[in-house]
Design a protein around this motif. Structure first.
Motif, PDB file in Angstrom:
ATOM      1  N   VAL A 179       0.722  -0.994  -0.062  1.00 22.02           N
ATOM      2  CA  VAL A 179       0.097   0.022  -0.080  1.00 22.02           C
ATOM      3  C   VAL A 179       0.922   1.265   0.115  1.00 22.02           C
ATOM      4  O   VAL A 179       1.934   1.253   0.741  1.00 22.02           O
ATOM      5  CB  VAL A 179      -1.048  -0.105   1.218  1.00 22.02           C
ATOM      6  CG1 VAL A 179      -2.033  -1.233   1.034  1.00 22.02           C
ATOM      7  CG2 VAL A 179      -0.187   0.050   2.355  1.00 22.02           C
ATOM      8  N   LEU A 180       0.224   2.358  -0.763  1.00 25.05           N
ATOM      9  CA  LEU A 180       0.975   3.552  -0.616  1.00 25.05           C
ATOM     10  C   LEU A 180      -0.075   4.389  -0.094  1.00 25.05           C
ATOM     11  O   LEU A 180      -1.378   4.384  -0.143  1.00 25.05           O
ATOM     12  CB  LEU A 180       1.293   4.013  -2.084  1.00 25.05           C
ATOM     13  CG  LEU A 180       2.078   3.116  -2.949  1.00 25.05           C
ATOM     14  CD1 LEU A 180       2.175   3.716  -4.413  1.00 25.05           C
ATOM     15  CD2 LEU A 180       3.465   2.959  -2.567  1.00 25.05           C
ATOM     16  N   LEU A 181       0.463   5.651   0.432  1.00 23.81           N
ATOM     17  CA  LEU A 181      -0.442   6.606   1.032  1.00 23.81           C
ATOM     18  C   LEU A 181      -0.694   7.763   0.091  1.00 23.81           C
ATOM     19  O   LEU A 181       0.224   8.176  -0.465  1.00 23.81           O
ATOM     20  CB  LEU A 181       0.063   7.114   2.349  1.00 23.81           C
ATOM     21  CG  LEU A 181       0.380   6.034   3.445  1.00 23.81           C
ATOM     22  CD1 LEU A 181       0.875   6.588   4.795  1.00 23.81           C
ATOM     23  CD2 LEU A 181      -0.798   5.305   3.780  1.00 23.81           C
ATOM     24  N   GLN A 182      -1.798   8.222  -0.132  1.00 21.25           N
ATOM     25  CA  GLN A 182      -1.986   9.236  -0.986  1.00 21.25           C
ATOM     26  C   GLN A 182      -2.198  10.787  -0.440  1.00 21.25           C
ATOM     27  O   GLN A 182      -2.984  10.924   0.524  1.00 21.25           O
ATOM     28  CB  GLN A 182      -3.354   9.049  -1.776  1.00 21.25           C
ATOM     29  CG  GLN A 182      -3.916  10.245  -2.813  1.00 21.25           C
ATOM     30  CD  GLN A 182      -4.795   9.803  -3.666  1.00 21.25           C
ATOM     31  OE1 GLN A 182      -5.583   8.704  -3.849  1.00 21.25           O
ATOM     32  NE2 GLN A 182      -5.195  10.984  -4.608  1.00 21.25           N
ATOM     33  N   ILE A 183      -1.284  11.562  -0.855  1.00 19.22           N
ATOM     34  CA  ILE A 183      -0.996  12.857  -0.395  1.00 19.22           C
ATOM     35  C   ILE A 183      -1.780  13.727  -1.488  1.00 19.22           C
ATOM     36  O   ILE A 183      -1.646  13.667  -2.484  1.00 19.22           O
ATOM     37  CB  ILE A 183       0.337  13.108  -0.225  1.00 19.22           C
ATOM     38  CG1 ILE A 183       1.125  12.340   0.456  1.00 19.22           C
ATOM     39  CG2 ILE A 183       0.569  14.716   0.379  1.00 19.22           C
ATOM     40  CD1 ILE A 183       0.875  12.132   1.774  1.00 19.22           C
ATOM     41  N   ASN A 184      -2.823  14.616  -0.979  1.00 19.06           N
ATOM     42  CA  ASN A 184      -3.463  15.741  -1.625  1.00 19.06           C
ATOM     43  C   ASN A 184      -2.186  16.993  -2.002  1.00 19.06           C
ATOM     44  O   ASN A 184      -2.463  17.928  -1.008  1.00 19.06           O
ATOM     45  CB  ASN A 184      -4.662  16.224  -1.003  1.00 19.06           C
ATOM     46  CG  ASN A 184      -5.426  17.147  -1.771  1.00 19.06           C
ATOM     47  OD1 ASN A 184      -4.963  17.647  -2.666  1.00 19.06           O
ATOM     48  ND2 ASN A 184      -6.642  17.510  -1.409  1.00 19.06           N
ATOM     49  N   ILE A 185      -1.440  16.855  -2.648  1.00 15.12           N
ATOM     50  CA  ILE A 185      -0.010  17.664  -2.710  1.00 15.12           C
ATOM     51  C   ILE A 185      -0.411  19.257  -3.049  1.00 15.12           C
ATOM     52  O   ILE A 185       0.099  19.904  -2.644  1.00 15.12           O
ATOM     53  CB  ILE A 185       0.977  17.031  -3.077  1.00 15.12           C
ATOM     54  CG1 ILE A 185       2.314  17.635  -2.982  1.00 15.12           C
ATOM     55  CG2 ILE A 185       0.647  17.037  -4.761  1.00 15.12           C
ATOM     56  CD1 ILE A 185       2.629  17.344  -1.539  1.00 15.12           C
ATOM     57  N   SER A 186      -1.421  19.303  -3.932  1.00 12.84           N
ATOM     58  CA  SER A 186      -1.920  20.327  -4.392  1.00 12.84           C
ATOM     59  C   SER A 186      -2.997  21.147  -3.615  1.00 12.84           C
ATOM     60  O   SER A 186      -3.540  22.235  -3.568  1.00 12.84           O
ATOM     61  CB  SER A 186      -2.176  20.408  -5.859  1.00 12.84           C
ATOM     62  OG  SER A 186      -1.309  20.193  -6.777  1.00 12.84           O
ATOM     63  N   ASP A 187      -3.544  20.440  -2.479  1.00  9.22           N
ATOM     64  CA  ASP A 187      -4.571  20.986  -1.485  1.00  9.22           C
ATOM     65  C   ASP A 187      -5.718  21.204  -2.113  1.00  9.22           C
ATOM     66  O   ASP A 187      -6.570  22.420  -2.086  1.00  9.22           O
ATOM     67  CB  ASP A 187      -4.105  22.082  -0.701  1.00  9.22           C
ATOM     68  CG  ASP A 187      -4.762  22.577   0.538  1.00  9.22           C
ATOM     69  OD1 ASP A 187      -5.439  21.472   1.017  1.00  9.22           O
ATOM     70  OD2 ASP A 187      -5.103  23.545   0.844  1.00  9.22           O
ATOM     71  N   GLU A 188      -6.163  20.246  -3.183  1.00  9.29           N
ATOM     72  CA  GLU A 188      -7.558  20.587  -3.993  1.00  9.29           C
ATOM     73  C   GLU A 188      -8.669  19.730  -3.061  1.00  9.29           C
ATOM     74  O   GLU A 188      -8.785  18.687  -2.762  1.00  9.29           O
ATOM     75  CB  GLU A 188      -7.414  19.781  -5.291  1.00  9.29           C
ATOM     76  CG  GLU A 188      -6.328  20.297  -6.132  1.00  9.29           C
ATOM     77  CD  GLU A 188      -6.088  19.698  -7.409  1.00  9.29           C
ATOM     78  OE1 GLU A 188      -6.699  20.012  -8.497  1.00  9.29           O
ATOM     79  OE2 GLU A 188      -5.566  18.591  -7.439  1.00  9.29           O
ATOM     80  N   ASP A 189      -9.867  20.709  -3.037  1.00  9.26           N
ATOM     81  CA  ASP A 189     -11.081  20.096  -2.490  1.00  9.26           C
ATOM     82  C   ASP A 189     -11.547  19.087  -3.360  1.00  9.26           C
ATOM     83  O   ASP A 189     -12.244  18.165  -2.723  1.00  9.26           O
ATOM     84  CB  ASP A 189     -11.857  21.239  -2.349  1.00  9.26           C
ATOM     85  CG  ASP A 189     -11.868  22.359  -1.396  1.00  9.26           C
ATOM     86  OD1 ASP A 189     -10.820  22.202  -0.655  1.00  9.26           O
ATOM     87  OD2 ASP A 189     -12.258  23.429  -1.636  1.00  9.26           O
ATOM     88  N   ALA A 246       0.805  10.662  -5.410  1.00 10.45           N
ATOM     89  CA  ALA A 246       0.111  11.941  -5.473  1.00 10.45           C
ATOM     90  C   ALA A 246      -0.218  12.186  -7.217  1.00 10.45           C
ATOM     91  O   ALA A 246       0.371  11.582  -7.836  1.00 10.45           O
ATOM     92  CB  ALA A 246       1.045  12.950  -5.026  1.00 10.45           C
ATOM     93  N   ILE A 247      -1.378  13.153  -7.258  1.00  8.91           N
ATOM     94  CA  ILE A 247      -1.817  13.593  -8.611  1.00  8.91           C
ATOM     95  C   ILE A 247      -1.755  14.878  -8.535  1.00  8.91           C
ATOM     96  O   ILE A 247      -3.025  15.614  -7.871  1.00  8.91           O
ATOM     97  CB  ILE A 247      -3.212  12.979  -8.834  1.00  8.91           C
ATOM     98  CG1 ILE A 247      -3.110  11.426  -8.637  1.00  8.91           C
ATOM     99  CG2 ILE A 247      -3.523  13.547 -10.072  1.00  8.91           C
ATOM    100  CD1 ILE A 247      -4.695  10.915  -9.006  1.00  8.91           C
ATOM    101  N   PRO A 248      -0.827  15.860  -8.841  1.00  3.09           N
ATOM    102  CA  PRO A 248      -0.743  17.203  -8.680  1.00  3.09           C
ATOM    103  C   PRO A 248      -1.787  17.716  -9.515  1.00  3.09           C
ATOM    104  O   PRO A 248      -2.516  17.390 -10.501  1.00  3.09           O
ATOM    105  CB  PRO A 248       0.579  17.585  -9.350  1.00  3.09           C
ATOM    106  CG  PRO A 248       1.468  16.208  -9.036  1.00  3.09           C
ATOM    107  CD  PRO A 248       0.513  15.198  -9.208  1.00  3.09           C
ATOM    108  N   ALA A 249      -2.377  19.116  -9.004  1.00  2.54           N
ATOM    109  CA  ALA A 249      -3.082  19.940  -9.741  1.00  2.54           C
ATOM    110  C   ALA A 249      -2.401  20.465 -11.244  1.00  2.54           C
ATOM    111  O   ALA A 249      -1.383  20.531 -11.226  1.00  2.54           O
ATOM    112  CB  ALA A 249      -3.667  21.094  -9.045  1.00  2.54           C
TER     113      ALA A 249
END
Length: 229
Positions: free
Chosen positions: A123-133, A163-166
Motif C-alpha cells: 500500500v501507498l498513502l495518497q497525499i493531496n499535494i496541491s490541496d485541492e478540495d 500523488a496527483i498534482p493539480a
C-alpha cells in the motif's frame, strides 16, 4: 487503434533514455499501465508484449477483469482510484497494490479482508499535494500519524506515497513529494516507492525521484468512460 506493443516499447525506451540522462537505473522505475475503461483484449495485448503491472480505478471493473484474466498468472493489479469502504473487499481480494490509502478506516478494512492465503497487500498513502478540495488524499501534516498506524496493520505492507498534482502545479508538487518521501523513509525504511507522473508529466516526475509512473493514454490511447463501479 494504436498498436499497444509498439506504444509500450516506445514508453519503456523513453523511460530508459530519461533515466540515463538523470543517471538513474531504469530498473528503479516501474511503469503501471493504466487500463481503466479499456477492454480485456487491450490488457491481454499489453501482457503479451511483456507488461505485467496494470492500474485500475474502479473496484467492480477490477473484479471483472481479474476474473476474466485468471489465465495470465503474472498479472499484477494496482488499484489507483478513490476507494469507498463498501468496496474494499473486492480490492483486498484481487489487487496486489493499492496506491490510494487516505483514511485509516480504509486501511483497516483492507487488512481485515485480505485473504490470509495471499501475500500482504502493498500500500501507498495518497497525499493531496496541491490541496485541492476535489481530490482525495491526506495533507502532508497528517502523514506521520497515518503512516505509523498503517504500518502496524497485519496483511498490509506500507511501501510509500502517491500523488496527483493539480494542472500547472507538477514541478512544485513533485519536489514536495520527494521531500515527504525522504522523511517517510527515515521512520519507515521499507516505504521506498513514490508513485507520481502520468502521460503528460512523467519525465518531470522522474527528475524528482518517482519510482512508479502511471501511463494510460500513452499506451492504450484515449479513454472511454462506459464502465461499472
Amino acid at each position: 487503434m494504436n498498436n499497444i506493443a509498439e506504444q509500450l516499447s516506445a514508453a519503456y525506451h523513453n523511460i530508459a533514455e530519461n533515466c540515463r540522462q538523470l543517471q538513474r537505473d531504469p530498473q528503479s522505475v516501474q511503469l503501471i499501465a493504466v487500463s481503466k475503461t479499456k477492454p480485456v483484449s487491450a490488457i491481454t495485448a499489453a501482457y503479451q508484449a511483456g507488461q505485467r503491472q496494470f492500474g485500475e480505478n474502479y473496484p467492480q471493473e477490477l473484479l471483472s477483469k481479474a476474473e476474466q484474466l485468471t489465465a495470465l498468472p503474472e498479472l499484477e493489479w494496482h488499484f489507483i482510484g478513490p476507494l469507498q469502504s463498501n468496496k474494499t473487499r473486492l480490492v483486498a481480494e484481487h489487487a496486489s497494490w493499492v496506491h490510494s490509502i487516505d483514511r485509516l478506516k480504509i486501511a483497516e478494512r483492507l487488512s481485515a479482508q485480505r485473504p490470509a492465503s495471499q501475500k500482504p497487500l502493498q500500500v501507498l498513502l495518497q497525499i493531496n499535494i496541491s490541496d485541492e478540495d476535489s481530490k482525495a488524499g491526506i495533507s502532508a501534516a497528517q502523514l506521520p500519524e497515518l503512516a505509523t498506524a498503517v504500518a502496524k496493520l497485519p496483511q498490509l505492507q506500507l511501501r510509500g506515497l502517491m500523488a496527483i498534482p493539480a494542472p500547472g502545479d507538477s514541478e512544485r508538487a513533485f519536489a514536495a513529494m520527494q521531500q515527504l518521501s525522504k522523511k517517510l523513509r527515515q521512520q519507515h525504511p521499507g516505504a521506498t516507492e513514490l508513485s507520481m507522473g502520468m502521460s503528460d508529466d512523467w519525465p518531470l516526475a522522474l527528475q524528482y525521484g518517482a519510482t512508479m509512473i502511471r501511463l494510460g493514454t500513452a499506451i492504450f490511447g484515449a479513454r472511454t468512460y462506459e464502465r461499472n463501479e
